[in-house]
Design an enzyme around this catalytic site. Structure first.
Site: not given
Length: 509
Positions: A79, A167, A169, A221-222
């Protein structure tokens, strides 16, 4: 030496997505701002130029010196990158007669082009630009067009330099992955050997070399990130790692004990600290969301610091930082404006005078989960929804009290367990219940009630940057609403939040 692709970011909203697509093809890549990138050395197999919100015709548009890259390394312009290669090397870019945005169909002009090998005739691509290339420099050869865009893709003769105005992606470019793989493998010669197993092997060895026999402390933190970081570090340094899990009194129902139990099977040395009373006392009477976050963050740092100092000779603080955090901190336009201010261990390194180690700072969130699976971590933990650092403190939209926490924990448990029982949990990226500072009239039996309202929130997302509300079945919502009102004393009304991000945020505070 780890081979890699360098992605130079001109500020596109899709740059991280290019990186993720490259990684999904088992090729290691790094994203750097166009104006601040490392020396291009022998480990670099190729370079990708991203899109941009700017026009190449803008005076203040991004400018880059490609002297050390173009013609010396395989190069793919996407692009803005494509328009840059045309505009600044003898071609012309002008405003398009109509904005070229959305789906288009590709007509392959050069069937021998390596970049487009295996691409179907009329393959769908996604355009997103207001400019277009109207004339090409000498030695630039068109390799594909669309109905509206003649110069949709081109190659520079005598160089491994390619460019596309669409694009590859994004999901809407149906064969975009094939185009990227052609560039990575057939043009750049990448081996596609960057896998979770190879990452674990090189990271564990790197941690051993870096840390040696020093002691490390990690705040658990889990959640997925800190758990995977903990297991990687444990694999590298064993008993020299100590993990601290702080109960701030704002966790989900039974979460403190459930998380401690889940870590027992993983061989980690975990210290559990119940600091609920301290957090509740310090939050008493505070209604301002930003001040609540700062109190919770400050208390966490102080509690963690006290516990860490009980361990002798600690030299390192481990953090579960992941790659999007790193990219954001050095983004083209600088760090984003403060939308929210919390980080579970923000401020700790300075306070504790420790060196920092971040074993996951090269990984995207989905890659963290893949590495976790390769490490043998249970799916129950890897599949956990993200949970905000300040916990239920920012889901109680007023001052925090132990009673409000209890009410919210009960309602939240019904909602989350319901999602699991109905097979909906894994279809949702994040979910929770908000306790509103609103009371409404209700009727229970023959009595009039005046009690609290809660809002259910469930969103779908890939990275939390954008999110859409999930269309949960009406039957499910009816069951959850009924259960919450009947079983949780203090609630007589349940609503469902159908706001997307943007403009709303995922959390309410």
């Amino acid at each position: 030496m780890q081979e890699k692709i360098i992605i130079l970011d001109f500020g596109s909203q899709y740059t991280q997505l290019i990186g993720r697509r490259v990684r999904e093809l088992n090729v290691y890549c790094e994203i750097h701002p166009f104006n601040h990138y490392p020396e291009i050395d022998g480990s670099v197999k190729g370079v990708i130029l991203s899109g941009s919100p700017y026009s190449v015709r803008d005076e203040n548009g991004p400018r880059i010196n490609l002297e050390k890259i173009k013609g010396k390394y395989p190069l793919l312009g996407v692009c803005y990158g494509a328009q840059y290669l045309a505009h600044f090397f003898g071609g012309e870019v002008a405003a398009s007669g109509s904005r070229e945005y959305g789906r288009a169909n590709l007509r392959v002009v050069d069937a021998q082009s390596i970049l487009l090998q295996g691409i179907s005739e009329n393959s769908q691509v996604w355009m997103s630009h207001g400019d277009t290339i109207i004339s090409m420099p000498q030695d630039y050869k068109i390799i594909a067009s669309t109905g509206d865009v003649e110069n949709a893709a081109f190659k520079i003769e005598g160089e491994d330099t390619y460019a596309i105005q669409f694009h590859p992606e994004v999901y809407h470019t149906t064969e975009g992955t094939r185009i990227l793989e052609n560039f990575l493998v057939k043009i750049c010669g990448c081996r596609q050997d960057w896998t979770p197993d190879s990452f674990i092997e090189t990271t564990v060895q790197g941690l051993r070399d870096k840390i040696g026999n020093d002691k490390v402390v990690l705040g658990l933190s889990g959640g997925v990130d800190s758990s995977v970081a903990g297991v990687l570090l444990h694999k590298a340094i064993g008993k020299n790692l100590t993990c601290i899990f702080v109960d701030n009194g704002l966790l989900r129902k039974n979460e403190f004990q459930d998380v401690l139990d889940s870590y027992k099977d993983m061989g980690l040395n975990v210290i559990g600290v119940d600091a609920s009373e301290r957090f509740w006392n310090d939050l008493k009477g505070e209604r301002d969301p930003e001040k609540k976050r700062k109190i919770i963050g400050r208390d966490f740092i102080e509690v963690f610091d006290i516990e860490a100092h009980k361990i002798q000779d600690v030299k390192w603080l481990a953090q579960g930082t992941i790659y999007p955090d790193v990219i954001e901190s050095v983004s083209v336009n600088g760090p984003s404006a403060t939308i929210k201010s919390h980080h579970n261990v923000g401020g700790l390194p300075e306070k504790m005078h420790l060196k920092v180690v971040e074993p996951l700072n090269l990984l995207f969130k989905d890659e963290v989960r893949r590495v976790g699976r390769a490490l043998g971590i249970k799916q129950e933990l890897l599949g956990r929804h993200p949970f905000p650092g300040p916990g239920l403190g920012i889901r109680i939209l007023s001052d925090v009290t132990p009673e409000k926490v209890r009410v919210l924990q009960e309602a939240d448990a019904i909602f989350i367990n319901g999602l699991k029982e109905w097979g909906l949990y894994d279809k949702v990226w994040q979910a929770g219940v908000m306790l509103l500072p609103v009371q409404s009239v209700g009727v229970m039996g023959d009595e009039r009630t005046y009690e609290n309202v809660v809002a259910l929130r469930a969103v779908a997302s890939t990275d939390g940057m954008t999110a859409d509300w999930v269309h949960l079945p009406y039957e499910f919502l009816a069951k959850v609403s009924n259960d919450i009102i009947n079983k949780v004393r203090g609630i007589n009304r349940v609503v469902y939040d159908i706001s997307s991000k943007p403009p709303a945020t995922i959390e309410w505070e």
